[in-house]
Design a protein around this motif. Structure first.
Motif, PDB file in Angstrom:
ATOM      1  N   ARG A  87       5.535  -0.310   3.573  1.00  0.00           N
ATOM      2  CA  ARG A  87       7.013  -0.370   3.343  1.00  0.00           C
ATOM      3  C   ARG A  87       7.749  -0.581   4.618  1.00  0.00           C
ATOM      4  NH1 ARG A  87       7.275   3.956   0.363  1.00  0.00           N
ATOM      5  NH2 ARG A  87       7.598   2.846  -1.411  1.00  0.00           N
ATOM      6  N   GLY A  88       7.470   0.047   5.848  1.00  0.00           N
ATOM      7  CA  GLY A  88       8.193  -0.624   6.941  1.00  0.00           C
ATOM      8  C   GLY A  88       7.841  -2.215   7.188  1.00  0.00           C
ATOM      9  N   GLY A  89       6.568  -2.710   6.931  1.00  0.00           N
ATOM     10  CA  GLY A  89       6.505  -4.071   7.319  1.00  0.00           C
ATOM     11  C   GLY A  89       7.177  -5.078   6.401  1.00  0.00           C
ATOM     12  N   ASN A  90       7.336  -4.449   4.720  1.00  0.00           N
ATOM     13  CA  ASN A  90       7.948  -5.568   3.864  1.00  0.00           C
ATOM     14  C   ASN A  90       9.652  -5.367   4.114  1.00  0.00           C
ATOM     15  OD1 ASN A  90       6.573  -6.135   1.316  1.00  0.00           O
ATOM     16  ND2 ASN A  90       5.478  -4.698   2.352  1.00  0.00           N
ATOM     17  N   MET A  91      10.116  -4.366   4.835  1.00  0.00           N
ATOM     18  CA  MET A  91      11.331  -3.921   5.118  1.00  0.00           C
ATOM     19  C   MET A  91      11.485  -5.086   6.209  1.00  0.00           C
ATOM     20  SD  MET A  91      13.254  -2.387   2.842  1.00  0.00           S
ATOM     21  CE  MET A  91      12.953  -1.002   1.671  1.00  0.00           C
ATOM     22  N   GLY A  92      10.821  -5.001   7.492  1.00  0.00           N
ATOM     23  CA  GLY A  92      10.818  -5.740   8.412  1.00  0.00           C
ATOM     24  C   GLY A  92      10.721  -7.225   8.329  1.00  0.00           C
ATOM     25  N   VAL A  93       9.965  -7.534   7.374  1.00  0.00           N
ATOM     26  CA  VAL A  93       9.866  -9.194   6.987  1.00  0.00           C
ATOM     27  C   VAL A  93      11.266  -9.670   6.251  1.00  0.00           C
ATOM     28  CG1 VAL A  93       8.956 -10.733   5.557  1.00  0.00           C
ATOM     29  CG2 VAL A  93       7.396  -9.248   6.798  1.00  0.00           C
ATOM     30  N   TYR A  94      11.839  -8.611   5.216  1.00  0.00           N
ATOM     31  CA  TYR A  94      12.869  -9.113   4.481  1.00  0.00           C
ATOM     32  C   TYR A  94      13.976  -9.262   5.487  1.00  0.00           C
ATOM     33  CZ  TYR A  94      16.971  -7.909   1.651  1.00  0.00           C
ATOM     34  OH  TYR A  94      18.447  -8.026   1.322  1.00  0.00           O
ATOM     35  N   ASN A  95      14.458  -8.144   6.284  1.00  0.00           N
ATOM     36  CA  ASN A  95      15.412  -8.115   7.322  1.00  0.00           C
ATOM     37  C   ASN A  95      15.229  -9.135   8.380  1.00  0.00           C
ATOM     38  OD1 ASN A  95      17.010  -6.037   6.528  1.00  0.00           O
ATOM     39  ND2 ASN A  95      15.533  -4.766   7.193  1.00  0.00           N
ATOM     40  N   THR A 114      10.004  -7.305  12.305  1.00  0.00           N
ATOM     41  CA  THR A 114       8.875  -7.050  11.413  1.00  0.00           C
ATOM     42  C   THR A 114       7.684  -6.464  12.268  1.00  0.00           C
ATOM     43  OG1 THR A 114       9.089  -9.205  10.305  1.00  0.00           O
ATOM     44  CG2 THR A 114       6.811  -8.659  10.683  1.00  0.00           C
ATOM     45  N   PRO A 115       7.735  -6.807  13.435  1.00  0.00           N
ATOM     46  CA  PRO A 115       6.740  -5.878  14.334  1.00  0.00           C
ATOM     47  C   PRO A 115       6.981  -4.435  14.250  1.00  0.00           C
ATOM     48  CG  PRO A 115       7.983  -7.328  15.893  1.00  0.00           C
ATOM     49  CD  PRO A 115       8.097  -7.713  14.503  1.00  0.00           C
ATOM     50  N   ILE A 116       8.189  -4.084  14.347  1.00  0.00           N
ATOM     51  CA  ILE A 116       8.868  -2.844  14.442  1.00  0.00           C
ATOM     52  C   ILE A 116       8.618  -1.982  13.281  1.00  0.00           C
ATOM     53  CG2 ILE A 116      10.944  -1.239  14.495  1.00  0.00           C
ATOM     54  CD1 ILE A 116      11.934  -2.649  16.820  1.00  0.00           C
ATOM     55  N   GLY A 117       8.738  -2.712  12.259  1.00  0.00           N
ATOM     56  CA  GLY A 117       8.389  -2.347  10.659  1.00  0.00           C
ATOM     57  C   GLY A 117       6.931  -2.071  10.517  1.00  0.00           C
ATOM     58  N   ARG A 118       6.307  -3.018  10.863  1.00  0.00           N
ATOM     59  CA  ARG A 118       4.861  -2.357  10.740  1.00  0.00           C
ATOM     60  C   ARG A 118       4.351  -1.587  11.661  1.00  0.00           C
ATOM     61  NH1 ARG A 118       3.040  -8.953  10.193  1.00  0.00           N
ATOM     62  NH2 ARG A 118       3.497  -9.155   7.920  1.00  0.00           N
ATOM     63  N   ALA A 119       4.915  -1.316  12.910  1.00  0.00           N
ATOM     64  CA  ALA A 119       4.460  -0.400  13.782  1.00  0.00           C
ATOM     65  C   ALA A 119       4.801   1.003  13.161  1.00  0.00           C
ATOM     66  CB  ALA A 119       5.200  -0.417  15.250  1.00  0.00           C
ATOM     67  N   CYS A 120       6.195   1.068  12.511  1.00  0.00           N
ATOM     68  CA  CYS A 120       6.468   2.333  11.793  1.00  0.00           C
ATOM     69  C   CYS A 120       5.516   2.842  10.642  1.00  0.00           C
ATOM     70  CB  CYS A 120       7.928   2.201  11.568  1.00  0.00           C
ATOM     71  SG  CYS A 120       8.417   1.500   9.927  1.00  0.00           S
ATOM     72  N   ASP A 121       4.892   1.845  10.181  1.00  0.00           N
ATOM     73  CA  ASP A 121       3.951   2.117   9.201  1.00  0.00           C
ATOM     74  C   ASP A 121       2.904   2.832   9.735  1.00  0.00           C
ATOM     75  OD1 ASP A 121       5.382   1.043   6.953  1.00  0.00           O
ATOM     76  OD2 ASP A 121       4.614  -0.921   7.115  1.00  0.00           O
ATOM     77  N   PHE A 125      16.718  -0.048  11.863  1.00  0.00           N
ATOM     78  CA  PHE A 125      17.170  -0.177  10.769  1.00  0.00           C
ATOM     79  C   PHE A 125      15.914  -0.326   9.808  1.00  0.00           C
ATOM     80  CE2 PHE A 125      19.133  -3.242   7.540  1.00  0.00           C
ATOM     81  CZ  PHE A 125      20.403  -2.511   7.100  1.00  0.00           C
ATOM     82  N   ALA A 126      15.120  -1.043  10.069  1.00  0.00           N
ATOM     83  CA  ALA A 126      13.920  -1.125   9.059  1.00  0.00           C
ATOM     84  C   ALA A 126      13.104   0.251   9.029  1.00  0.00           C
ATOM     85  CB  ALA A 126      12.672  -2.128   9.672  1.00  0.00           C
ATOM     86  N   PRO A 127      12.902   1.160  10.133  1.00  0.00           N
ATOM     87  CA  PRO A 127      12.430   2.203   9.799  1.00  0.00           C
ATOM     88  C   PRO A 127      13.100   3.300   8.952  1.00  0.00           C
ATOM     89  CG  PRO A 127      12.000   1.608  12.028  1.00  0.00           C
ATOM     90  CD  PRO A 127      13.016   0.708  11.454  1.00  0.00           C
ATOM     91  N   SER A 128      14.494   3.359   9.088  1.00  0.00           N
ATOM     92  CA  SER A 128      15.212   4.117   8.247  1.00  0.00           C
ATOM     93  C   SER A 128      15.541   3.655   6.951  1.00  0.00           C
ATOM     94  CB  SER A 128      16.870   3.699   8.798  1.00  0.00           C
ATOM     95  OG  SER A 128      17.250   4.330   9.803  1.00  0.00           O
ATOM     96  N   LEU A 129      15.158   2.425   6.440  1.00  0.00           N
ATOM     97  CA  LEU A 129      15.013   1.963   5.135  1.00  0.00           C
ATOM     98  C   LEU A 129      13.675   2.308   4.683  1.00  0.00           C
ATOM     99  CD1 LEU A 129      16.296  -1.529   5.118  1.00  0.00           C
ATOM    100  CD2 LEU A 129      17.481   0.320   4.211  1.00  0.00           C
ATOM    101  N   ALA A 130      12.738   2.177   5.476  1.00  0.00           N
ATOM    102  CA  ALA A 130      11.383   2.723   4.961  1.00  0.00           C
ATOM    103  C   ALA A 130      11.142   4.254   4.912  1.00  0.00           C
ATOM    104  CB  ALA A 130      10.270   2.396   6.194  1.00  0.00           C
ATOM    105  N   LEU A 131      11.934   5.024   5.606  1.00  0.00           N
ATOM    106  CA  LEU A 131      12.074   6.549   5.482  1.00  0.00           C
ATOM    107  C   LEU A 131      12.640   6.778   4.105  1.00  0.00           C
ATOM    108  CD1 LEU A 131      12.586   9.185   8.510  1.00  0.00           C
ATOM    109  CD2 LEU A 131      13.697   9.344   6.243  1.00  0.00           C
ATOM    110  N   VAL A 132      13.799   6.161   3.971  1.00  0.00           N
ATOM    111  CA  VAL A 132      14.414   6.549   2.573  1.00  0.00           C
ATOM    112  C   VAL A 132      13.697   6.043   1.640  1.00  0.00           C
ATOM    113  CG1 VAL A 132      16.406   6.001   1.446  1.00  0.00           C
ATOM    114  CG2 VAL A 132      16.719   6.451   3.808  1.00  0.00           C
ATOM    115  N   GLY A 133      12.955   4.907   1.763  1.00  0.00           N
ATOM    116  CA  GLY A 133      12.142   4.399   0.591  1.00  0.00           C
ATOM    117  C   GLY A 133      11.036   5.647   0.236  1.00  0.00           C
TER     118      GLY A 133
END
Length: 429
Positions: A147-155, A292-299, A345-353
């Motif tokens: 989820r974090g990676g997907n949110m990261g790519v989208y953002n 994207t790297p932060i989104g994937r790292a938070c996964d 931003f991306a980690p917050s969206l992933a956490l709420v998701g």
């Protein structure tokens, strides 16, 4: 053809619909961000006339920029909830993009402050259809493990567009007028408005052809869509989604202080519109590189550490902007402020998701997008009002908000990844 598409998508490791939606948001982001630079220049160009409601140029510019965010954010909970009720995302996105394209063309005919306010307000309502539905669709096409990676790519794609606009908007206005086919001549402002309209129309086409709702969205429509303020589990005082919404509001307000006071920034640093555009874009550059790297790292490492660190970093990077006397250093400060936002931003969206149940994505995620939009609206309005008390005052105000946001996140938000990862079948692709 499918093999070619799959090869393009493979490096991003996301559903092709997520990538198509991200590309569409990149296109409309270019046009929408054009206006952040163009509207202040348009207001001070002498073209706009009529009553300014007794406000100075900086303040009326702040109001025009802010009404977009206020209406956008105010309508997001309703459009997000309605898309959950109906179990549809794509139609909402298309309605919003169509409205955005039409309003971009309408700027060509706007010559009064009242007309600019009306057009910008209608744009805000249009985008309220796009944002909750888009983020909900990304969430539903992802799993806990990506989820974090997907949110990261989208953002990342969305912000590429949002960052590209300001970097070239000033130049588009400055180098006008333009001769089209050797006969039709349009000035720099009209050229910018037409470019914004074309990008919105391109986004509409991409979504129409390449994006579809997952079957599970309609199947799970109509879930419990309430948003609590207090934590129902009793482990903390505030609900984590509500807390992240408040923190996102504070963060966005601090970020957006910069937009309205372009004349004051340029005068203080003895620079032109091009430098200001680059400084505005620096914030986006950092996010494009890191989302994207932060989104994937938070996964892999968890959502909370990145969110807390980002809110803490926001404090000095906001304060510094009030004291800097160099164009280059202002660029650096904005760059690191972008790093802070990327960590949140991306980690917050992933956490709420992670916390959103089936059929609740639109409602739950709209809390973050609504709060962020309100911050983007309040920021320019605040700086327009506070800069009269001294150049540093808006940034001191933003710093205070960042401090409160960091405290709230640290004390009220807990990690979700380790909890959901222990559930059988969750967290795998």
């Amino acid at each position: 053809m499918r093999r070619v598409v799959d090869r393009i998508i493979a490096p991003f490791a996301v559903d092709r619909r997520v990538l198509a939606l991200a590309g569409a948001r990149m296109a409309d982001g270019i046009g929408n961000s054009f206006l952040i630079i163009v509207i202040p220049l348009y207001v001070t160009s002498g073209i706009v006339s009529g009553t300014a409601f007794g406000l100075g140029e900086s303040m009326i510019t702040g109001v025009i920029l802010s009404i977009f965010g206020f209406l956008n954010s105010s309508f997001q909970p309703f459009t997000g909830r309605l898309s959950d009720r109906l179990g549809r995302r794509k139609p909402f996105i298309l309605v919003g993009l169509a409205g955005l394209a039409v309003m971009n063309v309408a700027y060509v005919f706007a010559e009064t402050y009242a007309t600019l306010l009306l057009i910008r307000g209608l744009q805000g309502i249009s985008v309220a259809f796009i944002i909750p539905s888009s983020v909900a669709l990304v969430n539903e096409l992802a799993t806990t493990g990506n989820r974090g990676g997907n949110m990261g790519v989208y953002n990342t794609f969305r912000l590429v567009g949002f960052g590209a606009g300001p970097a070239v908007a000033g130049a588009v206005v400055s180098y006008g007028p333009y001769a089209i086919l050797g006969e039709v001549v349009i000035d720099g402002f009209d050229a910018a408005f037409y470019i914004a309209a074309i990008t919105a129309a391109l986004s509409y086409g991409l979504v129409t052809v390449l994006v579809s709702d997952p079957e599970s969205t309609a199947a799970n429509a109509g879930a419990d869509l309430s948003i609590p303020v207090l934590d129902r589990s009793g482990s903390n005082l505030l609900d984590p989604i509500f807390t992240l919404g408040v923190a996102s509001f504070f963060m966005a307000t601090a970020i957006a202080l910069f937009a309205t006071i372009q004349p004051q920034v340029n005068a203080r640093l003895e620079q032109g519109a091009t430098w200001f555009g680059l400084q505005f874009a620096a914030f986006i550059i950092a996010q494009v590189v890191l989302q994207t790297p932060i989104g994937r790292a938070c996964d892999r490492y968890g959502r909370r550490p990145f969110i807390v660190a980002g809110m803490v970093l926001l404090i000095p990077t906001t304060l510094a902007q009030g004291f800097i006397m160099s164009s280059g250093l202002m660029f650096v400060a904005r760059l690191f402020q972008g790093v802070a936002a990327a960590m949140v931003f991306a980690p917050s969206l992933a956490l709420v998701g992670d916390l959103a149940g089936e059929g609740e994505s639109g409602s739950k995620l709209s809390i973050l997008t609504m709060a962020f939009g309100y911050g983007i609206a309040v920021g320019p309005l605040s700086s327009g009002a506070l800069v009269g008390f001294g150049f540093r005052v808006p940034f001191i105000f933003g710093t205070a908000l960042a401090v409160v946001g960091a405290i709230l996140v640290y004390t009220q938000v807990e990690e979700t990844l380790e909890t959901t990862a222990s559930v059988p079948g969750v967290g795998s692709d």
